[in-house]
Design an enzyme around this catalytic site. Structure first.
Site, PDB file in Angstrom:
ATOM      1  N   LYS A  42      68.702 105.076  91.406  1.00 27.62           N
ATOM      2  CA  LYS A  42      69.580 103.920  91.218  1.00 27.62           C
ATOM      3  C   LYS A  42      69.150 103.116  89.991  1.00 27.62           C
ATOM      4  O   LYS A  42      69.969 102.696  89.166  1.00 27.62           O
ATOM      5  CB  LYS A  42      69.516 103.047  92.485  1.00 27.62           C
ATOM      6  CG  LYS A  42      70.614 102.026  92.571  1.00 27.62           C
ATOM      7  CD  LYS A  42      70.507 101.168  93.809  1.00 27.62           C
ATOM      8  CE  LYS A  42      70.806 101.915  95.082  1.00 27.62           C
ATOM      9  NZ  LYS A  42      70.532 101.131  96.292  1.00 27.62           N
ATOM     10  N   PHE A 156      78.875  85.226  99.238  1.00 30.20           N
ATOM     11  CA  PHE A 156      80.182  85.401  99.884  1.00 30.20           C
ATOM     12  C   PHE A 156      81.091  86.354  99.133  1.00 30.20           C
ATOM     13  O   PHE A 156      82.304  86.352  99.323  1.00 30.20           O
ATOM     14  CB  PHE A 156      80.877  84.035 100.032  1.00 30.20           C
ATOM     15  CG  PHE A 156      80.045  83.030 100.776  1.00 30.20           C
ATOM     16  CD1 PHE A 156      79.937  83.082 102.156  1.00 30.20           C
ATOM     17  CD2 PHE A 156      79.326  82.056 100.091  1.00 30.20           C
ATOM     18  CE1 PHE A 156      79.146  82.176 102.850  1.00 30.20           C
ATOM     19  CE2 PHE A 156      78.531  81.141 100.773  1.00 30.20           C
ATOM     20  CZ  PHE A 156      78.443  81.201 102.161  1.00 30.20           C
ATOM     21  N   ARG A 158      83.331  89.352  97.780  1.00 33.13           N
ATOM     22  CA  ARG A 158      84.145  90.404  98.388  1.00 33.13           C
ATOM     23  C   ARG A 158      84.072  91.635  97.510  1.00 33.13           C
ATOM     24  O   ARG A 158      84.117  91.511  96.282  1.00 33.13           O
ATOM     25  CB  ARG A 158      85.617  89.976  98.453  1.00 33.13           C
ATOM     26  CG  ARG A 158      85.905  88.802  99.326  1.00 33.13           C
ATOM     27  CD  ARG A 158      87.236  88.174  98.933  1.00 33.13           C
ATOM     28  NE  ARG A 158      87.196  87.651  97.569  1.00 33.13           N
ATOM     29  CZ  ARG A 158      88.268  87.238  96.880  1.00 33.13           C
ATOM     30  NH1 ARG A 158      89.470  87.326  97.412  1.00 33.13           N
ATOM     31  NH2 ARG A 158      88.155  86.758  95.663  1.00 33.13           N
ATOM     32  N   ASN A 222      82.189  85.043 108.128  1.00 33.96           N
ATOM     33  CA  ASN A 222      82.674  86.402 108.380  1.00 33.96           C
ATOM     34  C   ASN A 222      83.271  86.524 109.781  1.00 33.96           C
ATOM     35  O   ASN A 222      84.244  87.256 109.993  1.00 33.96           O
ATOM     36  CB  ASN A 222      81.550  87.423 108.167  1.00 33.96           C
ATOM     37  CG  ASN A 222      81.426  87.813 106.699  1.00 33.96           C
ATOM     38  OD1 ASN A 222      82.184  87.329 105.860  1.00 33.96           O
ATOM     39  ND2 ASN A 222      80.475  88.676 106.379  1.00 33.96           N
ATOM     40  N   PHE A 263      94.563  86.521 105.016  1.00 38.00           N
ATOM     41  CA  PHE A 263      93.864  87.200 106.116  1.00 38.00           C
ATOM     42  C   PHE A 263      94.674  87.237 107.405  1.00 38.00           C
ATOM     43  O   PHE A 263      94.138  87.296 108.500  1.00 38.00           O
ATOM     44  CB  PHE A 263      92.457  86.606 106.340  1.00 38.00           C
ATOM     45  CG  PHE A 263      91.427  87.363 105.551  1.00 38.00           C
ATOM     46  CD1 PHE A 263      91.443  87.339 104.174  1.00 38.00           C
ATOM     47  CD2 PHE A 263      90.463  88.145 106.178  1.00 38.00           C
ATOM     48  CE1 PHE A 263      90.544  88.072 103.422  1.00 38.00           C
ATOM     49  CE2 PHE A 263      89.553  88.889 105.435  1.00 38.00           C
ATOM     50  CZ  PHE A 263      89.598  88.848 104.055  1.00 38.00           C
ATOM     51  N   ALA A 266      98.550  92.004 109.349  1.00 44.02           N
ATOM     52  CA  ALA A 266      98.332  92.872 110.514  1.00 44.02           C
ATOM     53  C   ALA A 266      98.335  94.324 110.061  1.00 44.02           C
ATOM     54  O   ALA A 266      98.917  94.659 109.036  1.00 44.02           O
ATOM     55  CB  ALA A 266      99.456  92.640 111.519  1.00 44.02           C
ATOM     56  N   CYS A 274      80.403  94.932 106.178  1.00 43.82           N
ATOM     57  CA  CYS A 274      80.036  93.540 106.468  1.00 43.82           C
ATOM     58  C   CYS A 274      80.637  93.005 107.763  1.00 43.82           C
ATOM     59  O   CYS A 274      79.914  92.740 108.720  1.00 43.82           O
ATOM     60  CB  CYS A 274      80.429  92.649 105.305  1.00 43.82           C
ATOM     61  SG  CYS A 274      79.656  93.173 103.770  1.00 43.82           S
ATOM     62  N   ARG A 344      82.189 102.829 104.415  1.00 43.79           N
ATOM     63  CA  ARG A 344      81.469 102.448 105.633  1.00 43.79           C
ATOM     64  C   ARG A 344      82.457 101.886 106.662  1.00 43.79           C
ATOM     65  O   ARG A 344      83.264 101.039 106.359  1.00 43.79           O
ATOM     66  CB  ARG A 344      80.387 101.407 105.309  1.00 43.79           C
ATOM     67  CG  ARG A 344      79.179 101.999 104.624  1.00 43.79           C
ATOM     68  CD  ARG A 344      78.185 100.943 104.247  1.00 43.79           C
ATOM     69  NE  ARG A 344      78.720 100.054 103.218  1.00 43.79           N
ATOM     70  CZ  ARG A 344      78.140  98.923 102.837  1.00 43.79           C
ATOM     71  NH1 ARG A 344      77.005  98.529 103.397  1.00 43.79           N
ATOM     72  NH2 ARG A 344      78.674  98.169 101.897  1.00 43.79           N
TER      73      ARG A 344
HETATM   74  C1  UGA Z   1      83.731  90.320 103.462  1.00 47.44           C
HETATM   75  C2  UGA Z   1      84.034  88.826 103.217  1.00 47.44           C
HETATM   76  O1  UGA Z   1      85.420  88.677 102.914  1.00 47.44           O
HETATM   77  C3  UGA Z   1      83.178  88.280 102.061  1.00 47.44           C
HETATM   78  O2  UGA Z   1      83.417  86.886 101.908  1.00 47.44           O
HETATM   79  C4  UGA Z   1      81.714  88.527 102.401  1.00 47.44           C
HETATM   80  O3  UGA Z   1      80.863  88.071 101.357  1.00 47.44           O
HETATM   81  C5  UGA Z   1      81.495  90.010 102.592  1.00 47.44           C
HETATM   82  O4  UGA Z   1      82.324  90.487 103.670  1.00 47.44           O
HETATM   83  C6  UGA Z   1      80.041  90.226 102.940  1.00 47.44           C
HETATM   84  O5  UGA Z   1      79.609  89.794 104.012  1.00 47.44           O
HETATM   85  O6  UGA Z   1      79.292  90.732 102.085  1.00 47.44           O
HETATM   86  P1  UGA Z   1      84.508  92.585 102.260  1.00 47.44           P
HETATM   87  O7  UGA Z   1      83.748  93.304 103.321  1.00 47.44           O
HETATM   88  O8  UGA Z   1      84.357  92.995 100.836  1.00 47.44           O
HETATM   89  O9  UGA Z   1      84.158  91.016 102.290  1.00 47.44           O
HETATM   90  O10 UGA Z   1      86.041  92.761 102.628  1.00 47.44           O
HETATM   91  P2  UGA Z   1      87.265  91.814 103.025  1.00 47.44           P
HETATM   92  O11 UGA Z   1      88.117  91.592 101.856  1.00 47.44           O
HETATM   93  O12 UGA Z   1      86.822  90.655 103.803  1.00 47.44           O
HETATM   94  O13 UGA Z   1      88.050  92.825 103.996  1.00 47.44           O
HETATM   95  C7  UGA Z   1      87.437  93.277 105.201  1.00 47.44           C
HETATM   96  C8  UGA Z   1      88.379  94.173 105.981  1.00 47.44           C
HETATM   97  O14 UGA Z   1      89.430  93.409 106.556  1.00 47.44           O
HETATM   98  C9  UGA Z   1      89.050  95.278 105.183  1.00 47.44           C
HETATM   99  O15 UGA Z   1      88.977  96.471 105.937  1.00 47.44           O
HETATM  100  C10 UGA Z   1      90.487  94.798 105.039  1.00 47.44           C
HETATM  101  O16 UGA Z   1      91.387  95.864 104.941  1.00 47.44           O
HETATM  102  C11 UGA Z   1      90.670  94.048 106.351  1.00 47.44           C
HETATM  103  N1  UGA Z   1      91.727  93.004 106.295  1.00 47.44           N
HETATM  104  C12 UGA Z   1      91.620  91.944 105.437  1.00 47.44           C
HETATM  105  C13 UGA Z   1      92.812  93.081 107.158  1.00 47.44           C
HETATM  106  O17 UGA Z   1      92.926  94.016 107.963  1.00 47.44           O
HETATM  107  N2  UGA Z   1      93.769  92.105 107.125  1.00 47.44           N
HETATM  108  C14 UGA Z   1      93.691  91.045 106.267  1.00 47.44           C
HETATM  109  O18 UGA Z   1      94.599  90.184 106.299  1.00 47.44           O
HETATM  110  C15 UGA Z   1      92.594  90.973 105.411  1.00 47.44           C
END
Ligand code: UGA
Length: 449
Positions: A42, A156, A158, A222, A263, A266, A274, A344
């Site tokens: 890495k 935080f 994404r 989260n 968010f 559906a 995460c 993951r």
């Molecule tokens: C999430 C948080 O959003 C970040 O703020 C945080 O820093 C990060 O975890 C972490 O703990 O490191 P991430 O895992 O990159 O970020 O993804 P998200 O954008 O939150 O999406 C998570 C999941 O929810 C995805 O599978 C997405 O498809 C799903 N999702 C999201 C839905 O099913 N519906 C929604 O309306 C939004």
């Protein structure tokens, strides 16, 4: 960086997703940064300006930081000696067979950092940890390096927006020791303000608090996001039972800005490295603290989420005339969300694997996650394009809403399939356009045509 805030020497220990982006971002802010990781491959990759994961914008940022001479990578922790601030950015995965977080990497990285930490320096945790970890690590710091200090500064970002979220976060949270800056101790807030001078100057909201609150801000955030998604997916279940439409429901309740539309999409629910593991680790920690009742709702959040995957398989069976055996199924998307190659706990792959295990002939495609799918899910048939995946398909499943898939022309795409049937697992397609092109459209929580 303003002239009044001279750059700092910074070390970043752990150069995975979080650490690599953080290290390059800190160099972008003008600091002199060394990234340290035990994984030689890495380190070699990053030092050569190659990005070991898919993240829009990161490659340019990394290249700029390396070219500036302010960013280096090494496996040798001794290179962190003398840095004013040391960021701990290692992973905290779910423990095998348990809900709790595995803190092995946090412990190991802290141990190696304690060998180089000097008085007056600040160790800053960014990893997501069970509440109480920072206080325990602070004791270790105090015992080993009197005069050094520890702060907790959750991240935080994404995936898919990592660079933007790191350089322009919507808030900064500092968990600092009770007497920080008094009696000659390290002033953690002042030092972190120097690290983030550019971000602070933008007027970014800042919350300075104790360790426990800082740790909990991350897991609470989260958990809230996961709950919001499962809430709308629970409504989708009810919509399916009543003939109501979850997308219109989400739009309508989302107009109330106390609720908000974000968010509330559906579909197949949340996955990734995460949200799922963080809500589980939070429940496990609450149990250890004798407060498990406070978080029993998260078990339901998790259950609703997992049920969506089963429901998707059932819907596929239903539209395939009651049997999956021998049916040719195209799965569009393998990453847990678009703009990421992270697989993951990917809902898409979970569904693809269930379909295959039940006798369907499944072909999966994804614009970015191909290498990861081939490496970790060798039993799945991975193909390069949606057209290949959909050749003679009995049904097409959209499971990760990549822009490329949302923008497919349903008429042209319809020429490759055997039957024009599409299941929109993310409520992301233009239903009217697909139906107008002769597709039978179904989605979770939506009315049938
Ligand atoms: C999430 C948080 O959003 C970040 O703020 C945080 O820093 C990060 O975890 C972490 O703990 O490191 P991430 O895992 O990159 O970020 O993804 P998200 O954008 O939150 O999406 C998570 C999941 O929810 C995805 O599978 C997405 O498809 C799903 N999702 C999201 C839905 O099913 N519906 C929604 O309306 C939004």
């Amino acid at each position: 960086m303003s002239e009044r805030t001279p750059p700092l020497r910074i070390s970043v220990v752990g150069c995975g997703y979080l650490g690599a982006v953080h290290a390059a971002s800190m160099a972008e802010l003008g600091h002199e940064v060394v990234g340290v990781d035990t994984d030689a491959e890495k380190v070699e990759f990053l030092a050569a300006g190659r990005v070991p994961f898919f993240e829009p914008g990161f490659s340019d940022l990394l290249r700029r930081a390396l070219d500036s001479g302010r960013l280096t990578f090494t496996t040798d922790i001794a290179a962190a000696t003398g840095a004013a601030v040391h960021f701990l950015c290692v992973g905290t995965p779910q423990r095998r067979g348990e809900y709790a977080a595995d803190l092995t990497y946090v412990e190991a990285a802290t141990s190696s950092l304690l060998d180089v930490l000097g008085p007056g320096e600040l160790l800053v945790g960014k990893s997501t940890v069970p509440v109480g970890t920072a206080a325990r690590l602070a004791e270790r710091v105090a015992e080993r390096v009197p005069g050094a200090a520890l702060a907790w500064n959750p991240e935080f970002l994404r995936e898919g927006y990592a660079v933007q979220d790191t350089l322009h976060p919507d808030r900064l949270v500092y968990g600092v020791p009770a007497l920080s800056g008094l009696d000659g101790t390290v002033d953690a807030e002042a030092l972190l303000d120097r690290v983030y001078a550019t971000i602070v100057a933008e007027g970014t909201p800042k919350v300075v608090t104790d360790y426990a609150t800082a740790e909990m801000v991350k897991t609470a955030a989260n958990s809230f996001l996961a709950t919001k998604i499962s809430f709308i997916n629970a409504m989708a279940e009810l919509c399916e039972a009543t003939g109501a439409d979850v997308k219109q429901l989400a739009d309508a309740i989302g107009h109330d800005d106390r609720i908000g539309r974000k968010f509330l999409n559906a579909g197949l629910g949340f996955g990734g490295g995460c949200l799922p593991k963080d809500i589980r680790a939070f429940m496990a920690r609450a149990g250890e603290l004798g407060a498990d009742q406070a978080l029993t709702f998260l078990r339901e959040v998790d259950n609703i989420n997992m049920r969506r995957r089963i429901r998707m398989v059932e819907l596929a069976r239903q539209v395939c005339d009651g049997s999956l055996l021998g049916k040719r199924i195209a799965v569009l998307g393998a990453a847990f969300k678009p703009d990421s190659d992270d697989i993951r706990d990917s809902p898409a792959l979970n569904v693809a694997a269930q379909l295959q295990l039940q006798g369907a002939d499944v072909r999966v495609t994804d614009p970015a996650a191909g290498d990861n799918v081939r490496k970790h899910w060798g039993q799945l048939d991975f193909v390069a394009s949606p057209e290949e995946a959909a050749e003679n398909a009995d049904v097409v499943l959209l499971l990760t809403e990549w822009r490329q898939y949302r923008e497919l022309d349903p008429a042209t795409f319809g020429k490759v399939v055997r039957t024009r049937r599409v299941l929109d697992g993310r409520n992301a397609l233009d239903r009217e356009a697909w139906e107008a092109a002769g597709w039978a459209y179904r989605a979770l929580g939506r009315r049938n045509a």
